[in-house]
Design a protein around this motif. Structure first.
Motif, PDB file in Angstrom:
ATOM      1  N   ARG A  39      -4.783   6.147  -0.082  1.00 14.60           N
ATOM      2  CA  ARG A  39      -6.048   6.555  -0.689  1.00 14.60           C
ATOM      3  C   ARG A  39      -6.950   5.340  -0.798  1.00 14.60           C
ATOM      4  O   ARG A  39      -6.489   4.206  -0.994  1.00 14.60           O
ATOM      5  CB  ARG A  39      -5.833   7.134  -2.098  1.00 14.60           C
ATOM      6  CG  ARG A  39      -5.022   8.393  -2.172  1.00 14.60           C
ATOM      7  CD  ARG A  39      -4.919   8.902  -3.600  1.00 14.60           C
ATOM      8  NE  ARG A  39      -4.190   7.986  -4.472  1.00 14.60           N
ATOM      9  CZ  ARG A  39      -4.740   7.229  -5.407  1.00 14.60           C
ATOM     10  NH1 ARG A  39      -6.056   7.269  -5.613  1.00 14.60           N
ATOM     11  NH2 ARG A  39      -4.002   6.428  -6.158  1.00 14.60           N
ATOM     12  N   GLU A  60      -9.017   4.463  -3.221  1.00 11.35           N
ATOM     13  CA  GLU A  60      -8.959   3.808  -4.527  1.00 11.35           C
ATOM     14  C   GLU A  60      -7.736   2.902  -4.628  1.00 11.35           C
ATOM     15  O   GLU A  60      -7.801   1.796  -5.172  1.00 11.35           O
ATOM     16  CB  GLU A  60      -8.927   4.863  -5.642  1.00 11.35           C
ATOM     17  CG  GLU A  60     -10.177   5.727  -5.745  1.00 11.35           C
ATOM     18  CD  GLU A  60     -10.173   6.862  -4.738  1.00 11.35           C
ATOM     19  OE1 GLU A  60      -9.160   7.021  -4.020  1.00 11.35           O
ATOM     20  OE2 GLU A  60     -11.177   7.591  -4.662  1.00 11.35           O
ATOM     21  N   HIS A  61      -6.609   3.381  -4.102  1.00 13.98           N
ATOM     22  CA  HIS A  61      -5.384   2.582  -4.149  1.00 13.98           C
ATOM     23  C   HIS A  61      -5.512   1.346  -3.263  1.00 13.98           C
ATOM     24  O   HIS A  61      -5.082   0.246  -3.663  1.00 13.98           O
ATOM     25  CB  HIS A  61      -4.199   3.440  -3.682  1.00 13.98           C
ATOM     26  CG  HIS A  61      -2.888   2.717  -3.689  1.00 13.98           C
ATOM     27  ND1 HIS A  61      -2.206   2.415  -4.844  1.00 13.98           N
ATOM     28  CD2 HIS A  61      -2.140   2.213  -2.672  1.00 13.98           C
ATOM     29  CE1 HIS A  61      -1.093   1.770  -4.549  1.00 13.98           C
ATOM     30  NE2 HIS A  61      -1.030   1.623  -3.238  1.00 13.98           N
ATOM     31  N   GLU A 116      -7.654  -1.217  -4.970  1.00 13.88           N
ATOM     32  CA  GLU A 116      -6.919  -1.831  -6.077  1.00 13.88           C
ATOM     33  C   GLU A 116      -5.907  -2.857  -5.571  1.00 13.88           C
ATOM     34  O   GLU A 116      -5.792  -3.974  -6.110  1.00 13.88           O
ATOM     35  CB  GLU A 116      -6.203  -0.741  -6.875  1.00 13.88           C
ATOM     36  CG  GLU A 116      -5.389  -1.275  -8.041  1.00 13.88           C
ATOM     37  CD  GLU A 116      -4.591  -0.185  -8.738  1.00 13.88           C
ATOM     38  OE1 GLU A 116      -3.803  -0.540  -9.647  1.00 13.88           O
ATOM     39  OE2 GLU A 116      -4.733   1.001  -8.362  1.00 13.88           O
ATOM     40  N   MET A 117      -5.155  -2.505  -4.518  1.00 16.28           N
ATOM     41  CA  MET A 117      -4.110  -3.394  -4.012  1.00 16.28           C
ATOM     42  C   MET A 117      -4.701  -4.653  -3.352  1.00 16.28           C
ATOM     43  O   MET A 117      -4.165  -5.748  -3.504  1.00 16.28           O
ATOM     44  CB  MET A 117      -3.230  -2.646  -3.005  1.00 16.28           C
ATOM     45  CG  MET A 117      -2.366  -1.568  -3.616  1.00 16.28           C
ATOM     46  SD  MET A 117      -1.152  -2.213  -4.810  1.00 16.28           S
ATOM     47  CE  MET A 117      -1.951  -1.791  -6.358  1.00 16.28           C
ATOM     48  N   CYS A 148       0.854  -1.205   0.000  1.00 20.13           N
ATOM     49  CA  CYS A 148       0.000   0.000   0.000  1.00 20.13           C
ATOM     50  C   CYS A 148       0.881   1.242   0.000  1.00 20.13           C
ATOM     51  O   CYS A 148       1.159   1.809   1.058  1.00 20.13           O
ATOM     52  CB  CYS A 148      -0.914   0.020   1.218  1.00 20.13           C
ATOM     53  SG  CYS A 148      -1.491  -1.589   1.753  1.00 20.13           S
ATOM     54  N   ARG A 149       1.336   1.649  -1.161  1.00 20.03           N
ATOM     55  CA  ARG A 149       2.215   2.823  -1.248  1.00 20.03           C
ATOM     56  C   ARG A 149       1.465   4.109  -0.959  1.00 20.03           C
ATOM     57  O   ARG A 149       1.992   5.028  -0.339  1.00 20.03           O
ATOM     58  CB  ARG A 149       2.840   2.917  -2.639  1.00 20.03           C
ATOM     59  CG  ARG A 149       3.971   1.959  -2.892  1.00 20.03           C
ATOM     60  CD  ARG A 149       4.639   2.242  -4.213  1.00 20.03           C
ATOM     61  NE  ARG A 149       5.276   3.550  -4.237  1.00 20.03           N
ATOM     62  CZ  ARG A 149       5.924   4.031  -5.279  1.00 20.03           C
ATOM     63  NH1 ARG A 149       6.011   3.307  -6.388  1.00 20.03           N
ATOM     64  NH2 ARG A 149       6.493   5.217  -5.245  1.00 20.03           N
ATOM     65  N   GLU A 150       0.223   4.208  -1.433  1.00 15.12           N
ATOM     66  CA  GLU A 150      -0.543   5.449  -1.333  1.00 15.12           C
ATOM     67  C   GLU A 150      -1.689   5.278  -0.347  1.00 15.12           C
ATOM     68  O   GLU A 150      -2.359   4.246  -0.344  1.00 15.12           O
ATOM     69  CB  GLU A 150      -1.089   5.842  -2.711  1.00 15.12           C
ATOM     70  CG  GLU A 150      -0.005   6.030  -3.761  1.00 15.12           C
ATOM     71  CD  GLU A 150      -0.599   6.314  -5.128  1.00 15.12           C
ATOM     72  OE1 GLU A 150      -1.694   6.914  -5.182  1.00 15.12           O
ATOM     73  OE2 GLU A 150       0.014   5.920  -6.134  1.00 15.12           O
TER      74      GLU A 150
END
Length: 489
Positions: free
Chosen positions: A268, A270-271, A274-275, A264-266
């Motif tokens: 957010r 939505e991120h 997605e992850m 989980c780099r971001e």
């Protein structure tokens, strides 16, 4: 002194003072965690795999008043309150555990600060937090509200998002239970101080069938940001720690199918969605019924929620920034996140894009954001100096300081007017000698040399010269604060 002798030494200290070994989990004597050791023996008595209890030690404990069933002992029942149900007090941990469908030991760990949360709300599906009823009732109404607002503050965003996600899986019956911050010493016969983000029980609540790690940018080699100042460990130390935990899990029966990692780099929603969708979790569970906005609401910090609440009450953004002691740019950012989670109806004002020209290179950019990316600064910094003689950013090729103008107004100016602007920029950038008002006999050629004299910061001295700061630095002898001005001004 052997480990058993050391344990008996501290156990005797407790026994001589209390007359038995009804030792609470958080009991520490002279730095020795007696409560944790006693708890380990209770677990071993129940026959849990990986824990050993010799006959000799069991006999010694019985002779000194060992209480094996500590949770069920009468006379030591403590009323508790669930902070998500603050008006309801449970007269015992057993009653609370029956309502929440979890073990009373987990509630006990929450009360003593050894566990962050335990269980999920049977109706709302929220993660539950627990406190002793006497401590809760001793708080004022305001203190209780602040505690409720700050329940998850200080916990990383991926961890909070993951907890809300697993809570929904548990409510849907896809998993039996989940735990946060699972200590390696509770799973394996080791004394290593490491923990895993989540432990999932698929069928039986007492077991841990899956270990799940949510890795932020500080764990990822491909993320070039430096997190050492924020987390206290370098990126390489974080990666080495992750390898150690994975190796330990594999040694004691876990595998790539049961030890899962979500990157989980971001931070957010939505991120995160997605992850999780790309991770092995998507193959194990049905994600179609997950309310992602609910996960986001539970993952947001109390500051975001309070900002959204004030906005919903009609407070203007400037007033919210003043009341919450936040920056004017921070409030809109918090409101955007709150709006995405359904906490408020904030809609940012869409400004028409303004084309920007660089005075030094003549290069035209379609927007302020594009110009800011070109010289690796924020668009906010560029906007503050636009159409002024101040510089922002450097040419990535030559390293030269750059000045910026709005292209449409620059295009309408005559050659003479443009030349006048260039002269104003040159005059502003010209190095002028400066003087310290406390030492008027000393003249410095630049802020760098002045800063070297007082062991200060050149940029702070520059802000004093432009009346942004009143003073900066200290006199090397008298230690009094220093005031600065241009020489001859």
């Amino acid at each position: 002194m052997t480990p058993d002798e050391k344990f008996k030494h501290y156990a005797m200290i407790y026994y001589q003072e209390h007359g038995d070994l009804y030792v609470k989990l958080d009991t520490v004597i002279d730095g020795y965690r007696l409560g944790r050791k006693i708890s380990g023996y209770r677990v071993a008595k129940k026959g849990r795999e990986g824990r050993a209890l010799s006959k000799e030690m069991e006999q010694w404990l019985d002779e000194h008043g060992m209480v094996w069933d500590a949770a069920g002992r009468t006379g030591h029942v403590r009323a508790v309150v669930c902070m998500e149900e603050p008006g309801r007090i449970f007269l015992s941990m057993a009653e609370a555990s029956g309502w929440a469908g979890i073990k009373s030991g987990n509630i006990c760990c929450c009360i003593h600060g050894l566990q962050h949360s335990a269980g999920i709300h049977p109706v709302t599906g929220e993660v539950l937090h627990w406190m002793a009823a006497d401590q809760w009732e001793a708080m004022s109404k305001k203190e209780q509200e602040e505690r409720l607002n700050q329940l998850e503050d200080g916990v990383s965003y991926p961890n909070k998002f993951g907890a809300a996600f697993f809570a929904q899986l548990a409510a849907q019956g896809q998993i039996a239970d989940f735990r946060r911050e699972v200590a390696a010493s509770d799973l394996f016969p080791v004394k290593i101080n490491r923990s895993y983000d989540f432990g999932l029980s698929l069928t039986e609540p007492d077991r841990v069938d899956l270990l799940v790690e949510f890795h932020g940018g500080q764990h990822l080699a491909e993320d070039k940001r430096d997190f050492s100042g924020k987390f206290g460990r370098s990126k390489q130390e974080e990666i080495d720690n992750d390898r150690l935990k994975q190796k330990l899990a594999y040694r004691y029966g876990f595998s790539p199918r049961t030890y899962l990692v979500v990157n989980c780099r971001e931070f957010r929603m939505e991120h995160m969605v997605e992850m999780i969708g790309k991770s092995p979790l998507a193959a194990l569970f049905d994600l179609r019924g997950i309310d992602w906005e609910k996960c986001e609401r539970q993952a947001l910090d109390s500051y975001v929620k309070q900002v959204c609440a004030l906005y919903a009450q009609g407070y203007p953004l400037v007033r919210i920034a003043e009341q919450m002691k936040l920056g004017k740019c921070t409030v809109p950012r918090y409101l955007k996140r709150g709006a995405a989670a359904g906490l408020c109806g904030y809609q940012p004002v869409r400004h028409e894009q303004v084309r920007i020209i660089c005075v030094e290179t003549g290069q035209i950019f379609p927007s302020m954001a594009e110009a800011a990316r070109f010289c690796n600064i924020s668009s906010g910094n560029l906007g503050q100096i636009l159409n002024t003689p101040k510089a922002a950013g450097k040419d990535p090729q030559t390293g030269r300081l750059l000045h910026w103008q709005a292209y449409e107004s620059w295009r309408r100016k005559s050659p003479a007017e443009r030349e006048e602007i260039c002269k104003e920029i040159a005059s502003y950038c010209q190095q002028r000698p400066i003087v310290c008002q406390e030492e008027p006999g000393l003249i410095f050629e630049s802020t760098v040399k002045a800063a070297a004299w007082c062991d200060g910061d050149p940029s702070s001295i520059s802000k004093c010269l432009h009346k942004i700061y009143g003073h900066t630095g200290k006199h090397p002898v008298t230690k009094e604060p220093l005031h600065w001005s241009y020489y001859g001004a």
